[in-house]
Write an enzyme that holds these catalytic residues in place. Structure first.
Site, PDB file in Angstrom:
ATOM      1  N   TYR A  57       0.873  -1.318   0.034  1.00 22.77           N
ATOM      2  CA  TYR A  57      -0.020   0.026   0.202  1.00 22.77           C
ATOM      3  C   TYR A  57       0.789   1.438  -0.092  1.00 22.77           C
ATOM      4  O   TYR A  57       1.822   1.430   0.817  1.00 22.77           O
ATOM      5  CB  TYR A  57      -0.885   0.128   1.304  1.00 22.77           C
ATOM      6  CG  TYR A  57      -2.184  -0.076   0.672  1.00 22.77           C
ATOM      7  CD1 TYR A  57      -3.121   1.010   0.097  1.00 22.77           C
ATOM      8  CD2 TYR A  57      -3.054  -1.255   0.857  1.00 22.77           C
ATOM      9  CE1 TYR A  57      -4.171   1.050  -0.402  1.00 22.77           C
ATOM     10  CE2 TYR A  57      -4.178  -1.243   0.381  1.00 22.77           C
ATOM     11  CZ  TYR A  57      -5.108  -0.203  -0.434  1.00 22.77           C
ATOM     12  OH  TYR A  57      -6.202  -0.290  -0.704  1.00 22.77           O
ATOM     13  N   GLU A  59      -0.394   4.898  -0.416  1.00 27.47           N
ATOM     14  CA  GLU A  59      -1.286   6.228  -0.707  1.00 27.47           C
ATOM     15  C   GLU A  59      -0.271   7.335  -0.965  1.00 27.47           C
ATOM     16  O   GLU A  59       0.472   7.331   0.297  1.00 27.47           O
ATOM     17  CB  GLU A  59      -2.274   6.203  -0.051  1.00 27.47           C
ATOM     18  CG  GLU A  59      -3.486   5.080  -0.304  1.00 27.47           C
ATOM     19  CD  GLU A  59      -4.556   5.301   0.695  1.00 27.47           C
ATOM     20  OE1 GLU A  59      -4.491   5.948   1.661  1.00 27.47           O
ATOM     21  OE2 GLU A  59      -5.726   4.740   0.465  1.00 27.47           O
ATOM     22  N   ASP A 211      -6.239  13.005 -25.513  1.00 28.35           N
ATOM     23  CA  ASP A 211      -6.409  11.546 -24.856  1.00 28.35           C
ATOM     24  C   ASP A 211      -5.818  10.592 -26.014  1.00 28.35           C
ATOM     25  O   ASP A 211      -6.389  10.678 -27.281  1.00 28.35           O
ATOM     26  CB  ASP A 211      -7.573  11.281 -24.735  1.00 28.35           C
ATOM     27  CG  ASP A 211      -7.840   9.798 -24.152  1.00 28.35           C
ATOM     28  OD1 ASP A 211      -7.118   9.027 -24.182  1.00 28.35           O
ATOM     29  OD2 ASP A 211      -9.223   9.815 -23.822  1.00 28.35           O
ATOM     30  N   THR A 237      -3.699   5.387 -21.925  1.00 33.74           N
ATOM     31  CA  THR A 237      -3.777   4.161 -21.286  1.00 33.74           C
ATOM     32  C   THR A 237      -2.475   3.765 -21.492  1.00 33.74           C
ATOM     33  O   THR A 237      -1.486   4.227 -22.352  1.00 33.74           O
ATOM     34  CB  THR A 237      -4.603   3.101 -22.029  1.00 33.74           C
ATOM     35  OG1 THR A 237      -4.406   3.121 -23.423  1.00 33.74           O
ATOM     36  CG2 THR A 237      -6.086   3.464 -21.832  1.00 33.74           C
ATOM     37  N   LYS A 240      -2.474  -0.294 -24.961  1.00 29.35           N
ATOM     38  CA  LYS A 240      -2.810  -0.244 -26.223  1.00 29.35           C
ATOM     39  C   LYS A 240      -1.554  -0.466 -27.138  1.00 29.35           C
ATOM     40  O   LYS A 240      -0.744  -1.159 -27.043  1.00 29.35           O
ATOM     41  CB  LYS A 240      -4.001   0.580 -26.544  1.00 29.35           C
ATOM     42  CG  LYS A 240      -5.215   0.715 -25.716  1.00 29.35           C
ATOM     43  CD  LYS A 240      -6.187   1.675 -25.811  1.00 29.35           C
ATOM     44  CE  LYS A 240      -7.292   1.576 -24.980  1.00 29.35           C
ATOM     45  NZ  LYS A 240      -8.503   2.486 -25.357  1.00 29.35           N
ATOM     46  N   ARG A 246      -2.105  -3.195 -18.089  1.00 27.78           N
ATOM     47  CA  ARG A 246      -3.314  -2.416 -17.974  1.00 27.78           C
ATOM     48  C   ARG A 246      -3.280  -1.351 -17.328  1.00 27.78           C
ATOM     49  O   ARG A 246      -3.143  -1.591 -15.895  1.00 27.78           O
ATOM     50  CB  ARG A 246      -4.396  -3.533 -17.452  1.00 27.78           C
ATOM     51  CG  ARG A 246      -5.744  -3.159 -17.841  1.00 27.78           C
ATOM     52  CD  ARG A 246      -6.091  -4.142 -19.199  1.00 27.78           C
ATOM     53  NE  ARG A 246      -7.408  -3.558 -19.731  1.00 27.78           N
ATOM     54  CZ  ARG A 246      -7.906  -4.136 -20.752  1.00 27.78           C
ATOM     55  NH1 ARG A 246      -7.096  -5.125 -21.540  1.00 27.78           N
ATOM     56  NH2 ARG A 246      -9.027  -3.732 -21.308  1.00 27.78           N
TER      57      ARG A 246
END
Ligand SMILES: *Cc1c(COP(=O)(O)O)cnc(C)c1O
Length: 428
Positions: A57, A59, A211, A237, A240, A246
């Site tokens: 974790y 954050e 984008d 992203t 692609k 991902r």
């Protein structure tokens, strides 16, 4: 042999999921994958994704975390960011010193939501390319939160040539004064003129967001012009044409850095997916190799070769061809709906998607076209000869979509060709 060890564990602990992953591995190996948003992530990218970094974790951002034990994670995240700066700095319009990078968005849609949260309030006016013209849901479509919480004014493409209508963009922008102007596409085969969008945004005082989810690999390699240094914010992203895990990334001007960072965390997300961050760093490292430039060029060469071969067979291409990694085929003259064609082609191991064409008289769930992308087949090092053969296969299937003997014959031919071109990242 870390990998073998891991796969043994999966086979033992969960034979059902193991079997399904094996089946998907086989499907991806034996079919021509032409969905324009998909690719083959390398084994190295998959190893990073499947690593112990998923356990941590973290954050916050490097040196400003809310939990201890970040000695390694901070380095991972800083490495991902510095590699992306180096890579995208090669083609950016301006110096990377003025660019801030955030690698924490969980995927492309959350990255775009962060842009809204950073710059807009609910009810503000925003503009993006309409979905039927090749835009993305998150650019203000009415079924998306971006169309529900903001006043969306979509622009479209010209009726005569199906190119984005910059005159209409300017006219609508002057009339509606949007807070945010998007440039980015999912089913548009031509180059985007980011400078023209910048001018319009400046004329109306809008934030300009580009984008590049689909074209990030082409942009990184200099095969498509880069909006970095032109747009206020660039989202993408990483899975692609960029061929990473991902995930997503946001590039913005330094002046917007804290707004973007705060929008991603704590605005929208909790702990970053550190295994994904590491895999983005690996993908950036791969994209920094000279071979990636060749790869990106070959994606476009293949799309152009396929466009030519399809046109020679009487297929009608939206805008008449392509400058990027995809073609949009209007099947109206072949008297077969896009969905019937895509389902028959899937049975022939040729996997693509049905797609609306501009001004489509048919419904989005049963449209007139198909979309064909070349990033995945190019990752297998298939070239022009396979593209010419592919046009012939598509022609044969589309001419006899219910003839299972034709379809199974094409499927066998596709499998035979695929066997000659090993796909990156798959287990054979
Ligand atoms: C794919 C895509 C997205 C969304 O990415 P997800 O990872 O599927 O959420 C956003 N914008 C554009 C232009 C895309 O093509």
């Amino acid at each position: 042999m870390n990998r073998e060890h891991k796969d043994e564990a999966l086979a033992q602990v969960d034979p059902e999921i193991f079997r399904l992953i094996e089946a998907e591995n086989r499907r991806e190996d034996e079919s021509l994958r032409l969905i324009a948003s998909e690719n083959y992530a390398s084994r190295a990218v998959q190893e990073a994704t499947g690593s112990c970094l998923t356990n941590k974790y973290s954050e916050g951002y490097a040196k400003k975390r809310y939990y201890e034990g970040q000695q390694v994670i901070d380095e991972v995240e800083e490495l991902a960011i510095s590699r992306l700066k180096q890579l995208f700095g090669q083609t950016a319009a301006g110096s990377v010193d003025d660019i801030h990078v955030n690698v924490q968005p969980y995927s492309g849609s959350p990255a775009n939501l962060a842009v809204y949260l950073a710059f807009c309030n609910a009810g503000d006016t925003i503009m993006g390319l309409g979905l039927p013209a090749g835009g993305h849901l998150t650019h203000g479509h009415n079924v998306s939160i971006t169309g529900k919480y903001f006043k969306s004014v979509p622009y479209g493409v010209r009726q005569d040539n199906h190119l984005i209508d910059m005159d209409e963009v300017r006219k609508l922008a002057k009339e509606h004064r949007p807070k945010l102007l998007w440039a980015g596409t999912t089913a548009y085969p031509r180059i985007l003129d980011f400078k023209a969008f910048r001018e319009i945004a400046d004329e109306v005082g809008a934030i300009f967001a580009a984008d590049i989810a689909h074209i990030a690999g082409l942009v990184a390699a200099g095969v498509h012009p880069s909006p970095i240094g032109i747009a206020d914010v660039v989202t993408s992203t990483s899975h692609k044409s960029f061929r990473g895990p991902r995930g997503a990334m946001i590039f913005c001007k330094k002046e917007h850095a804290s707004k973007i960072d705060r929008a991603v965390f704590p605005g929208l997300q909790g702990g970053p997916h550190n295994h994904t961050t590491a895999a983005i760093a690996v993908a950036a490292q791969e994209a920094l190799q000279p071979s990636f430039k060749e790869y990106a060029r070959a994606i476009v060469d293949n799309a152009k070769a396929l466009a030519e071969a399809m046109t020679a067979r009487g297929f009608s291409l939206v805008t008449g061809g392509t400058d990027n990694h995809l073609l949009l085929v209007d099947l109206t003259n072949k008297t077969i709906p896009g969905k019937v064609a895509s389902k028959a082609l899937d049975r022939a191991n040729i996997v693509l998607n049905y797609n609306s064409v501009p001004f489509d008289p048919r419904k989005p769930f049963d449209p007139s076209g198909i979309r064909i992308g070349t990033p995945s087949v190019t990752s297998r090092k298939m070239g022009k000869d396979v593209m010419v053969q592919l046009a012939e296969w598509i022609d044969r299937v589309v001419s006899a979509p219910e003839d299972e003997s034709v379809i199974s014959k094409v499927a066998a031919e596709v499998r035979a060709v695929c066997a000659k071109y090993p796909a990156p990242g798959l287990r054979v």
